[in-house]
Design a protein around this motif. Structure first.
Motif, PDB file in Angstrom:
ATOM      1  N   ASP A   5       0.893  -1.219   0.060  1.00 31.70           N
ATOM      2  CA  ASP A   5      -0.021   0.002   0.123  1.00 31.70           C
ATOM      3  C   ASP A   5       1.025   1.194  -0.031  1.00 31.70           C
ATOM      4  O   ASP A   5       0.449   2.257  -0.711  1.00 31.70           O
ATOM      5  N   MET A   6       2.076   1.272   0.685  1.00 32.70           N
ATOM      6  CA  MET A   6       2.861   2.647   0.800  1.00 32.70           C
ATOM      7  C   MET A   6       4.200   1.854   0.757  1.00 32.70           C
ATOM      8  O   MET A   6       4.466   0.986   1.612  1.00 32.70           O
ATOM      9  N   ALA A   7       5.011   2.859   0.594  1.00 30.47           N
ATOM     10  CA  ALA A   7       6.406   2.441   0.618  1.00 30.47           C
ATOM     11  C   ALA A   7       7.286   3.698   1.572  1.00 30.47           C
ATOM     12  O   ALA A   7       7.145   4.786   0.866  1.00 30.47           O
ATOM     13  N   LEU A   8       8.199   3.272   2.399  1.00 33.55           N
ATOM     14  CA  LEU A   8       9.004   4.415   2.863  1.00 33.55           C
ATOM     15  C   LEU A   8      10.308   4.250   2.057  1.00 33.55           C
ATOM     16  O   LEU A   8      10.951   2.957   1.982  1.00 33.55           O
ATOM     17  N   LEU A   9      10.965   5.162   1.307  1.00 37.37           N
ATOM     18  CA  LEU A   9      12.048   4.957   0.629  1.00 37.37           C
ATOM     19  C   LEU A   9      13.187   5.294   1.024  1.00 37.37           C
ATOM     20  O   LEU A   9      13.530   6.484   1.551  1.00 37.37           O
ATOM     21  N   TYR A  10      14.270   4.443   0.899  1.00 36.94           N
ATOM     22  CA  TYR A  10      15.850   4.803   1.314  1.00 36.94           C
ATOM     23  C   TYR A  10      16.638   4.679   0.208  1.00 36.94           C
ATOM     24  O   TYR A  10      16.205   4.056  -0.889  1.00 36.94           O
ATOM     25  N   PRO A  45       2.069  11.179  -3.542  1.00 36.97           N
ATOM     26  CA  PRO A  45       2.331  11.283  -1.935  1.00 36.97           C
ATOM     27  C   PRO A  45       1.503  10.390  -0.875  1.00 36.97           C
ATOM     28  O   PRO A  45       2.055  10.215   0.012  1.00 36.97           O
ATOM     29  N   ASP A  46       0.465   9.757  -1.543  1.00 37.22           N
ATOM     30  CA  ASP A  46      -0.267   8.682  -0.666  1.00 37.22           C
ATOM     31  C   ASP A  46       0.443   7.304  -0.513  1.00 37.22           C
ATOM     32  O   ASP A  46       0.120   6.417   0.318  1.00 37.22           O
ATOM     33  N   ARG A  47       1.356   7.211  -1.543  1.00 38.75           N
ATOM     34  CA  ARG A  47       1.976   5.965  -1.697  1.00 38.75           C
ATOM     35  C   ARG A  47       3.494   5.923  -1.361  1.00 38.75           C
ATOM     36  O   ARG A  47       4.049   4.850  -1.027  1.00 38.75           O
ATOM     37  N   TRP A 233       8.261  -4.701   8.944  1.00 32.75           N
ATOM     38  CA  TRP A 233       8.645  -5.664   7.585  1.00 32.75           C
ATOM     39  C   TRP A 233       8.735  -4.708   6.583  1.00 32.75           C
ATOM     40  O   TRP A 233       7.876  -3.500   6.365  1.00 32.75           O
ATOM     41  N   GLY A 234       9.748  -4.802   5.522  1.00 33.65           N
ATOM     42  CA  GLY A 234       9.843  -4.162   4.421  1.00 33.65           C
ATOM     43  C   GLY A 234      10.372  -5.199   3.187  1.00 33.65           C
ATOM     44  O   GLY A 234      11.057  -6.260   3.408  1.00 33.65           O
ATOM     45  N   SER A 235      10.200  -4.892   1.963  1.00 36.11           N
ATOM     46  CA  SER A 235      10.091  -5.707   0.781  1.00 36.11           C
ATOM     47  C   SER A 235      11.703  -5.482   0.411  1.00 36.11           C
ATOM     48  O   SER A 235      12.388  -6.263  -0.282  1.00 36.11           O
ATOM     49  N   ASP A 236      12.075  -4.135   0.605  1.00 36.64           N
ATOM     50  CA  ASP A 236      13.373  -4.086   0.008  1.00 36.64           C
ATOM     51  C   ASP A 236      13.430  -3.693  -1.548  1.00 36.64           C
ATOM     52  O   ASP A 236      14.454  -3.707  -2.331  1.00 36.64           O
ATOM     53  N   TYR A 237      12.271  -3.586  -2.228  1.00 39.55           N
ATOM     54  CA  TYR A 237      12.119  -3.238  -3.518  1.00 39.55           C
ATOM     55  C   TYR A 237      12.950  -2.020  -4.042  1.00 39.55           C
ATOM     56  O   TYR A 237      12.786  -1.164  -3.278  1.00 39.55           O
ATOM     57  N   HIS A 276       4.160   8.250  11.974  1.00 38.60           N
ATOM     58  CA  HIS A 276       2.948   9.043  12.185  1.00 38.60           C
ATOM     59  C   HIS A 276       2.326   9.065  10.756  1.00 38.60           C
ATOM     60  O   HIS A 276       1.764  10.141  10.342  1.00 38.60           O
ATOM     61  N   LEU A 277       1.823   7.787  10.185  1.00 37.37           N
ATOM     62  CA  LEU A 277       1.170   7.610   9.150  1.00 37.37           C
ATOM     63  C   LEU A 277      -0.133   7.636   9.371  1.00 37.37           C
ATOM     64  O   LEU A 277      -1.044   7.294   8.223  1.00 37.37           O
ATOM     65  N   GLU A 278      -0.832   7.369  10.647  1.00 36.65           N
ATOM     66  CA  GLU A 278      -2.214   6.910  10.900  1.00 36.65           C
ATOM     67  C   GLU A 278      -3.009   8.186  10.761  1.00 36.65           C
ATOM     68  O   GLU A 278      -2.786   9.176  10.943  1.00 36.65           O
TER      69      GLU A 278
END
Length: 278
Positions: A5-10, A45-47, A233-237, A276-278
């Motif tokens: 649904d959403m990704a935090l990008l590194y 911005p929502d993803r 959990w993260g996918s590391d995609y 703080h994404l809730e």
């Protein structure tokens, strides 16, 4: 396609920039990356949510960049997983940084392969030159930094500060927690920090530290000791070792013994709360 649904990008190559010896150049590269990242995430911005890169060799400069990135809409900030030995994270000069991160509500990340020169690891900034023993023991550096933060009382002074281990799996934390409490209670040294609160080091870990993982079934097995609320959990995609396109299958296997409540926390709820994404 993978049910995300959403990704935090590194960053990818950006991780290795931390090995660059020129701090002024590193600061400029971080700023350029952060500008690009904010624009990139702005398309969806929502993803997509971005994590800033910070150079904190110069702490006031790093704080100013962190404040700027918060205004750009980035959701957290990444600092070196392990600075040079003479600049370890238990030193008092970092106090303004911890305070600023807490005040801004920005979690700080300690990502794999972001050691600064002089820390004893990938000083050349080339993952291809790292031998297998170094990769096997890659969690050494994050354990050292987290131990310094916890045992020096940083989380006692900044109770809302969140610091995360990123892409270093989680099962190492079981032994780490046991050794933290054993060392604090059974090996107290003269002059060492003693908590004013009636808490153990593991209590600060459970309150202030989070761990991202990809396929760590052992970490899930030990989830009640590590802390269900501490696992993200993260996918590391789209890295080669990512779980795409089998994320749902992998999660169903490693989370098979978890309750539905635990699953919801680990695959998204904890991330939403911490960032703080809730």
């Amino acid at each position: 396609a993978d049910g995300i649904d959403m990704a935090l990008l590194y960053p990818s190559q950006g991780l290795l920039l931390y090995a660059h010896p020129d701090s002024e150049l590193l600061t400029a590269m971080c700023k350029a990356y952060n500008d690009w990242l904010a624009e990139f995430c702005g398309a969806f911005p929502d993803r997509l949510k971005g994590i800033a890169m910070l150079d904190i060799d110069n702490i006031p400069s790093g704080i100013r960049e962190m404040e700027r990135c918060a205004k750009l809409g980035l959701m957290g900030a990444m600092i070196s997983v392990y600075p040079a030995e003479q600049k370890a994270y238990d030193r008092p000069e970092y106090e303004p940084l911890w305070a600023a991160a807490q005040d801004l509500g920005l979690p700080l990340s300690l990502h794999l392969a972001t050691n600064r020169p002089g820390s004893g690891y990938i000083d050349e900034g080339d993952l291809e030159t790292i031998d297998y023993p170094a990769l096997v023991n890659v969690d050494h550096w994050v354990r050292m930094s987290l131990a310094r933060l916890i045992l020096s009382g940083v989380f006692e002074r900044y109770p809302k500060l969140q610091v995360g281990s990123i892409e270093q799996e989680a099962s190492w934390a079981s032994h780490f927690l046991e050794r933290l409490d054993f060392t604090y209670t059974q090996r107290p040294r003269h002059g060492g920090h003693r908590f004013k609160e009636d808490l153990l080091p593991s209590d600060y870990f459970h309150r202030n530290v989070f761990l991202s993982f990809q396929e760590d079934a052992l970490g899930i097995r030990d989830r009640h000791y590590i802390g269900v609320e501490n696992l993200l959990w993260g996918s590391d995609y789209p890295h080669p070792e990512c779980t795409f396109p089998r994320s749902q299958q992998i999660l169903s296997e490693i989370l098979a013994d978890c309750t539905e409540v635990e699953k919801a926390k680990i695959v998204g709820g904890n991330t939403a709360r911490i960032y703080h994404l809730e």
